[in-house]
Design a protein around this motif. Structure first.
Motif, PDB file in Angstrom:
ATOM      1  N   MET A 235       0.895  -1.198   0.203  1.00 55.04           N
ATOM      2  CA  MET A 235       0.006   0.051   0.046  1.00 55.04           C
ATOM      3  C   MET A 235       0.961   1.331  -0.195  1.00 55.04           C
ATOM      4  N   ALA A 236       1.779   1.241   1.175  1.00 54.32           N
ATOM      5  CA  ALA A 236       2.713   2.458   1.023  1.00 54.32           C
ATOM      6  C   ALA A 236       3.354   2.423  -0.266  1.00 54.32           C
ATOM      7  N   GLY A 237       3.884   1.611  -0.779  1.00 57.24           N
ATOM      8  CA  GLY A 237       4.827   1.422  -1.869  1.00 57.24           C
ATOM      9  C   GLY A 237       4.127   2.172  -2.976  1.00 57.24           C
ATOM     10  N   SER A 238       2.872   1.920  -3.184  1.00 60.48           N
ATOM     11  CA  SER A 238       2.113   2.370  -4.617  1.00 60.48           C
ATOM     12  C   SER A 238       1.982   4.023  -4.358  1.00 60.48           C
ATOM     13  N   VAL A 239       1.821   4.503  -3.195  1.00 59.80           N
ATOM     14  CA  VAL A 239       1.628   5.977  -2.883  1.00 59.80           C
ATOM     15  C   VAL A 239       3.097   6.438  -3.377  1.00 59.80           C
TER      16      VAL A 239
ATOM     17  N   ARG B 111       6.559   9.627  -6.976  1.00 63.28           N
ATOM     18  CA  ARG B 111       8.072   9.718  -7.568  1.00 63.28           C
ATOM     19  C   ARG B 111       9.147   9.691  -6.454  1.00 63.28           C
ATOM     20  N   MET B 112       8.707   9.638  -5.346  1.00 64.77           N
ATOM     21  CA  MET B 112       9.830   9.438  -4.226  1.00 64.77           C
ATOM     22  C   MET B 112      10.760   8.163  -4.202  1.00 64.77           C
ATOM     23  N   THR B 113      10.106   6.991  -4.792  1.00 57.94           N
ATOM     24  CA  THR B 113      10.887   5.720  -5.236  1.00 57.94           C
ATOM     25  C   THR B 113      11.775   6.092  -6.231  1.00 57.94           C
ATOM     26  N   ASN B 114      13.069   5.695  -6.190  1.00 53.93           N
ATOM     27  CA  ASN B 114      14.085   5.852  -7.071  1.00 53.93           C
ATOM     28  C   ASN B 114      14.157   4.418  -7.537  1.00 53.93           C
ATOM     29  N   LEU B 115      13.419   4.340  -8.555  1.00 55.26           N
ATOM     30  CA  LEU B 115      13.084   2.820  -9.457  1.00 55.26           C
ATOM     31  C   LEU B 115      14.455   2.162  -9.759  1.00 55.26           C
ATOM     32  N   LYS B 116      15.294   3.010 -10.431  1.00 57.39           N
ATOM     33  CA  LYS B 116      16.525   2.673 -11.137  1.00 57.39           C
ATOM     34  C   LYS B 116      17.406   2.103  -9.833  1.00 57.39           C
ATOM     35  N   LEU B 117      17.643   2.982  -8.797  1.00 59.33           N
ATOM     36  CA  LEU B 117      18.526   2.350  -7.779  1.00 59.33           C
ATOM     37  C   LEU B 117      17.793   1.121  -7.031  1.00 59.33           C
TER      38      LEU B 117
ATOM     39  N   ILE C 147      18.261  -1.736   7.974  1.00 55.38           N
ATOM     40  CA  ILE C 147      19.521  -1.716   7.412  1.00 55.38           C
ATOM     41  C   ILE C 147      19.945  -0.772   6.337  1.00 55.38           C
ATOM     42  N   LYS C 148      18.961  -1.158   5.213  1.00 59.56           N
ATOM     43  CA  LYS C 148      19.036  -0.439   3.841  1.00 59.56           C
ATOM     44  C   LYS C 148      18.711   1.092   4.182  1.00 59.56           C
ATOM     45  N   VAL C 149      17.777   1.600   4.860  1.00 60.56           N
ATOM     46  CA  VAL C 149      17.618   2.862   4.999  1.00 60.56           C
ATOM     47  C   VAL C 149      18.682   3.703   5.462  1.00 60.56           C
ATOM     48  N   PRO C 150      19.467   3.364   6.569  1.00 58.68           N
ATOM     49  CA  PRO C 150      20.521   4.002   7.084  1.00 58.68           C
ATOM     50  C   PRO C 150      21.768   4.096   6.175  1.00 58.68           C
ATOM     51  N   ILE C 151      21.984   2.940   5.644  1.00 57.97           N
ATOM     52  CA  ILE C 151      22.981   2.996   4.329  1.00 57.97           C
ATOM     53  C   ILE C 151      22.739   3.787   3.373  1.00 57.97           C
ATOM     54  N   MET C 152      21.284   3.797   2.788  1.00 63.76           N
ATOM     55  CA  MET C 152      21.249   4.709   1.542  1.00 63.76           C
ATOM     56  C   MET C 152      21.372   6.192   2.218  1.00 63.76           C
ATOM     57  N   ASN C 153      20.886   6.421   3.186  1.00 62.78           N
ATOM     58  CA  ASN C 153      20.787   7.787   3.939  1.00 62.78           C
ATOM     59  C   ASN C 153      22.382   8.321   4.282  1.00 62.78           C
ATOM     60  N   LEU C 154      23.034   7.388   5.193  1.00 61.68           N
ATOM     61  CA  LEU C 154      24.353   8.022   5.619  1.00 61.68           C
ATOM     62  C   LEU C 154      25.425   7.650   4.583  1.00 61.68           C
ATOM     63  N   VAL C 155      25.487   6.598   3.931  1.00 61.06           N
ATOM     64  CA  VAL C 155      26.517   6.225   2.859  1.00 61.06           C
ATOM     65  C   VAL C 155      26.179   6.732   1.468  1.00 61.06           C
ATOM     66  N   MET C 156      25.080   6.622   0.917  1.00 57.15           N
ATOM     67  CA  MET C 156      24.868   6.516  -0.225  1.00 57.15           C
ATOM     68  C   MET C 156      24.320   8.228  -0.713  1.00 57.15           C
TER      69      MET C 156
ATOM     70  N   LYS D  68      13.915  10.576   2.951  1.00 54.98           N
ATOM     71  CA  LYS D  68      12.227  10.395   2.401  1.00 54.98           C
ATOM     72  C   LYS D  68      12.556   9.381   1.131  1.00 54.98           C
ATOM     73  N   ALA D  69      13.485   9.738   0.256  1.00 54.98           N
ATOM     74  CA  ALA D  69      13.678   8.926  -0.888  1.00 54.98           C
ATOM     75  C   ALA D  69      14.212   7.559  -0.494  1.00 54.98           C
ATOM     76  N   ALA D  70      15.066   7.520   0.424  1.00 58.80           N
ATOM     77  CA  ALA D  70      15.637   6.199   1.132  1.00 58.80           C
ATOM     78  C   ALA D  70      14.645   5.313   1.549  1.00 58.80           C
ATOM     79  N   ALA D  71      13.670   6.289   2.399  1.00 55.87           N
ATOM     80  CA  ALA D  71      12.519   5.354   2.884  1.00 55.87           C
ATOM     81  C   ALA D  71      11.624   4.677   1.852  1.00 55.87           C
ATOM     82  N   ALA D  72      11.206   5.503   0.918  1.00 55.33           N
ATOM     83  CA  ALA D  72      10.374   5.034  -0.339  1.00 55.33           C
ATOM     84  C   ALA D  72      11.136   4.094  -1.041  1.00 55.33           C
ATOM     85  N   THR D  73      12.383   4.250  -1.413  1.00 53.51           N
ATOM     86  CA  THR D  73      13.091   3.192  -2.162  1.00 53.51           C
ATOM     87  C   THR D  73      13.227   1.963  -1.436  1.00 53.51           C
TER      88      THR D  73
END
Lengths: 84, 224
Positions: B1-5, B10-16, B127-136, B141-146
């Motif tokens: 559900m959340a994913g669809s919103v 466009r908060m989700t980075n599909l390619k990443l 694990i993924k959200v902190p990695i995307m936010n802190l490292v990448m 918000k984009a990290a959470a959505a992706t």
């Protein structure tokens, strides 16, 4: 004009809502319906990857298409694996 | 559900998501086999420590987004233009553009995240959200959505195996699904409207909680 994002979004919505409705109804009516609902919920992410793959194919972004294809391949292989 | 919103906004980075998902899914399969070879409590203890450390790092980072803090490191870190994204932030009413940095570290950790989520049974998102936010250096918000997009796929990979093996408990799953749906719906609405700093704080608290739960489980104090 419907964007691909909107299309994927709608597929997810339909998948999740129908899956949840089936599971909820099935809980009171029949276990088979509930199981079908859970299966729909599990398969919805497969659909989103497939659609993302189709999206990249249409846009001729082949590297990303192959990534999506790889993910689907792993998911299919996974569905043949058993525990125990 | 959340994913669809998130995807619609466009908060989700599909390619990443696609790039990282390749590693997460592979990790999830590898995790199933690793779990047999390694005692579970070791994995739980390791992950518990990692989550605590990440939580502290999240709290310490003062800025809401990483954009301002890494002006100096911009030259040093390779930035992947191909995976760059942008989204409209409802809360601050501005369009946020960002690049993706340290992709290699990101892919390696995604593999580990996938393996760990398969072994311990927690979402790889913590694990993924902190990695995307802190490292990448992707906005929270984009990290959470992706991550939201990816978690569903990774979970489905193992869920199919559990389903086929008859290990899903229907009486437990059905009510849980209802609760999750309501929570996810509210969470999605909240994320878009919340300040990035608040989102990071909430995540830091959640990380500490999971860290504590995992360490207690590793020590045999919590039994579930």
């Amino acid at each position: 004009m419907v964007t691909v994002e909107e299309l994927i979004s709608w597929v997810l919505r339909i998948g999740v809502l129908s899956g949840v409705t089936m599971t909820a109804l099935g809980f009171f009516v029949s276990a088979d319906l509930a199981w079908a609902g859970i299966l729909v919920l599990i398969l919805t992410p497969f659909m989103r990857v497939a659609m993302a793959g189709a999206y990249f194919l249409c846009r001729r972004e082949y590297p990303f298409f192959f990534l999506a294809a790889y993910v689907i391949m792993i998911l299919v292989i996974g569905s043949f694996l058993r525990i125990n | 559900m959340a994913g669809s919103v998130y995807i619609k906004d466009r908060m989700t980075n599909l390619k990443l998501a696609m790039v990282l998902e390749v590693f997460t899914v592979s990790g999830a399969v590898a995790g199933a086999y690793l779990a047999i070879a390694m005692p579970v409590w070791v994995i739980q203890a390791l992950l518990g420590c990692v989550l605590f450390y990440t939580s502290i790092t999240m709290f310490r980072e003062r800025k809401g987004g990483p954009s301002a803090s890494d002006a100096g490191s911009r030259e040093r870190a390779e930035e992947s233009v191909l995976l760059a994204g942008e989204f409209y932030d409802v809360q601050s009413s501005e369009t946020v553009s960002y690049g993706v940095k340290n992709l290699k570290i990101g892919t390696v950790t995604s593999f580990i995240a996938g393996a760990v989520s398969g072994m311990v049974g927690i979402g790889g998102g913590v694990i993924k959200v902190p990695i995307m936010n802190l490292v990448m250096k992707i906005p929270i918000k984009a990290a959470a959505a992706t991550s939201n997009f990816m978690v569903g796929v990774t979970a489905a990979a193992s869920a199919v195996i559990y389903f086929e093996s008859g290990l899903i408990n229907l009486k437990l799953a059905a009510p849980t699904i209802m609760g999750i749906m309501i929570g996810a719906y509210i969470g999605t609405k909240l994320l878009a409207r919340s300040r990035s700093t608040v989102v990071r704080r909430v995540l830091a608290v959640v990380l500490s909680f999971f860290g504590a739960v995992l360490l207690l489980k590793a020590g045999g104090i919590l039994a579930w």
